[in-house]
Design a protein around this motif. Structure first.
Motif, PDB file in Angstrom:
ATOM      1  N   LYS A 124      23.733 -57.779  33.510  1.00  0.00           N
ATOM      2  CA  LYS A 124      24.438 -57.389  32.288  1.00  0.00           C
ATOM      3  C   LYS A 124      25.928 -57.755  32.393  1.00  0.00           C
ATOM      4  O   LYS A 124      26.499 -58.332  31.469  1.00  0.00           O
ATOM      5  CB  LYS A 124      24.261 -55.893  32.074  1.00  0.00           C
ATOM      6  CG  LYS A 124      24.886 -55.349  30.827  1.00  0.00           C
ATOM      7  CD  LYS A 124      24.564 -53.873  30.726  1.00  0.00           C
ATOM      8  CE  LYS A 124      25.368 -53.188  29.661  1.00  0.00           C
ATOM      9  NZ  LYS A 124      25.061 -51.774  29.543  1.00  0.00           N
ATOM     10  N   PHE A 164      17.276 -62.438  43.829  1.00  0.00           N
ATOM     11  CA  PHE A 164      17.247 -61.174  43.105  1.00  0.00           C
ATOM     12  C   PHE A 164      18.609 -60.861  42.510  1.00  0.00           C
ATOM     13  O   PHE A 164      19.634 -61.270  43.039  1.00  0.00           O
ATOM     14  CB  PHE A 164      16.851 -60.017  44.035  1.00  0.00           C
ATOM     15  CG  PHE A 164      15.550 -60.234  44.727  1.00  0.00           C
ATOM     16  CD1 PHE A 164      14.359 -59.954  44.082  1.00  0.00           C
ATOM     17  CD2 PHE A 164      15.510 -60.732  46.014  1.00  0.00           C
ATOM     18  CE1 PHE A 164      13.140 -60.154  44.711  1.00  0.00           C
ATOM     19  CE2 PHE A 164      14.293 -60.936  46.656  1.00  0.00           C
ATOM     20  CZ  PHE A 164      13.115 -60.648  46.011  1.00  0.00           C
ATOM     21  N   ILE A 165      18.592 -60.107  41.394  1.00  0.00           N
ATOM     22  CA  ILE A 165      19.818 -59.586  40.790  1.00  0.00           C
ATOM     23  C   ILE A 165      19.453 -58.262  40.131  1.00  0.00           C
ATOM     24  O   ILE A 165      18.367 -58.126  39.565  1.00  0.00           O
ATOM     25  CB  ILE A 165      20.434 -60.576  39.770  1.00  0.00           C
ATOM     26  CG1 ILE A 165      21.803 -60.082  39.296  1.00  0.00           C
ATOM     27  CG2 ILE A 165      19.494 -60.843  38.617  1.00  0.00           C
ATOM     28  CD1 ILE A 165      22.610 -61.111  38.526  1.00  0.00           C
ATOM     29  N   THR A 166      20.340 -57.291  40.218  1.00  0.00           N
ATOM     30  CA  THR A 166      20.074 -56.023  39.547  1.00  0.00           C
ATOM     31  C   THR A 166      20.339 -56.190  38.060  1.00  0.00           C
ATOM     32  O   THR A 166      21.102 -57.080  37.640  1.00  0.00           O
ATOM     33  CB  THR A 166      20.965 -54.891  40.094  1.00  0.00           C
ATOM     34  OG1 THR A 166      22.331 -55.178  39.769  1.00  0.00           O
ATOM     35  CG2 THR A 166      20.792 -54.722  41.594  1.00  0.00           C
ATOM     36  N   VAL A 167      19.718 -55.348  37.268  1.00  0.00           N
ATOM     37  CA  VAL A 167      19.933 -55.416  35.816  1.00  0.00           C
ATOM     38  C   VAL A 167      21.395 -55.149  35.493  1.00  0.00           C
ATOM     39  O   VAL A 167      21.974 -55.784  34.618  1.00  0.00           O
ATOM     40  CB  VAL A 167      18.995 -54.435  35.079  1.00  0.00           C
ATOM     41  CG1 VAL A 167      19.306 -54.405  33.600  1.00  0.00           C
ATOM     42  CG2 VAL A 167      17.551 -54.805  35.308  1.00  0.00           C
ATOM     43  N   GLY A 168      22.006 -54.226  36.212  1.00  0.00           N
ATOM     44  CA  GLY A 168      23.426 -53.937  35.987  1.00  0.00           C
ATOM     45  C   GLY A 168      24.307 -55.139  36.251  1.00  0.00           C
ATOM     46  O   GLY A 168      25.209 -55.450  35.469  1.00  0.00           O
ATOM     47  N   ASN A 169      24.051 -55.847  37.350  1.00  0.00           N
ATOM     48  CA  ASN A 169      24.828 -57.057  37.655  1.00  0.00           C
ATOM     49  C   ASN A 169      24.550 -58.170  36.655  1.00  0.00           C
ATOM     50  O   ASN A 169      25.458 -58.904  36.271  1.00  0.00           O
ATOM     51  CB  ASN A 169      24.526 -57.548  39.067  1.00  0.00           C
ATOM     52  CG  ASN A 169      25.162 -56.688  40.130  1.00  0.00           C
ATOM     53  OD1 ASN A 169      26.058 -55.905  39.855  1.00  0.00           O
ATOM     54  ND2 ASN A 169      24.676 -56.810  41.343  1.00  0.00           N
ATOM     55  N   ALA A 186      16.279 -51.684  29.407  1.00  0.00           N
ATOM     56  CA  ALA A 186      17.162 -51.262  30.485  1.00  0.00           C
ATOM     57  C   ALA A 186      18.436 -50.704  29.876  1.00  0.00           C
ATOM     58  O   ALA A 186      19.298 -51.445  29.444  1.00  0.00           O
ATOM     59  CB  ALA A 186      17.486 -52.431  31.391  1.00  0.00           C
ATOM     60  N   ILE A 233      21.793 -49.210  30.522  1.00  0.00           N
ATOM     61  CA  ILE A 233      22.714 -49.067  31.654  1.00  0.00           C
ATOM     62  C   ILE A 233      24.099 -48.817  31.129  1.00  0.00           C
ATOM     63  O   ILE A 233      24.547 -49.414  30.221  1.00  0.00           O
ATOM     64  CB  ILE A 233      22.687 -50.321  32.538  1.00  0.00           C
ATOM     65  CG1 ILE A 233      21.296 -50.456  33.111  1.00  0.00           C
ATOM     66  CG2 ILE A 233      23.717 -50.248  33.614  1.00  0.00           C
ATOM     67  CD1 ILE A 233      21.111 -51.593  34.044  1.00  0.00           C
TER      68      ILE A 233
END
Length: 61
Positions: free
Chosen positions: A29, A22-27, A59, A61
Motif C-alpha cells: 500500500k 514477499f511483501i506485506t499488504v501494508g508495505n 485489506a 490497513i
C-alpha cells in the motif's frame, strides 16, 4: 520480482518492483502511494485480487 496493480478506474496495470518474493499488504500500500505520488494515504481499503482467478481479499490497513 514485481507486483502488478491497477486502480479500478484504470485501463492498464502498473508494476512495483520488490526485493525478494514477499511483501506485506501494508508495505505494498505504501509503495503504491509513493509510486503514484499520493502522499501517505492511510484512509482507504485495499482490495487485493488475483487477476487470473478474480479471487479477492479485502485489506483494511
Amino acid at each position: 520480482m514485481s507486483v502488478y496493480f491497477k486502480f479500478k478506474s484504470a485501463k492498464d496495470y502498473d508494476s512495483i518492483p520488490i526485493d525478494g518474493h514477499f511483501i506485506t499488504v501494508g508495505n505494498l500500500k505504501e509503495k503504491i502511494f509513493e509510486s503514484k505520488h499520493l502522499g501517505r494515504g492511510t484512509d482507504f481499503d485495499l482490495v487485493v485480487t488475483n487477476a487470473q482467478s478474480n479471487e479477492g481479499w479485502l485489506a483494511s490497513i
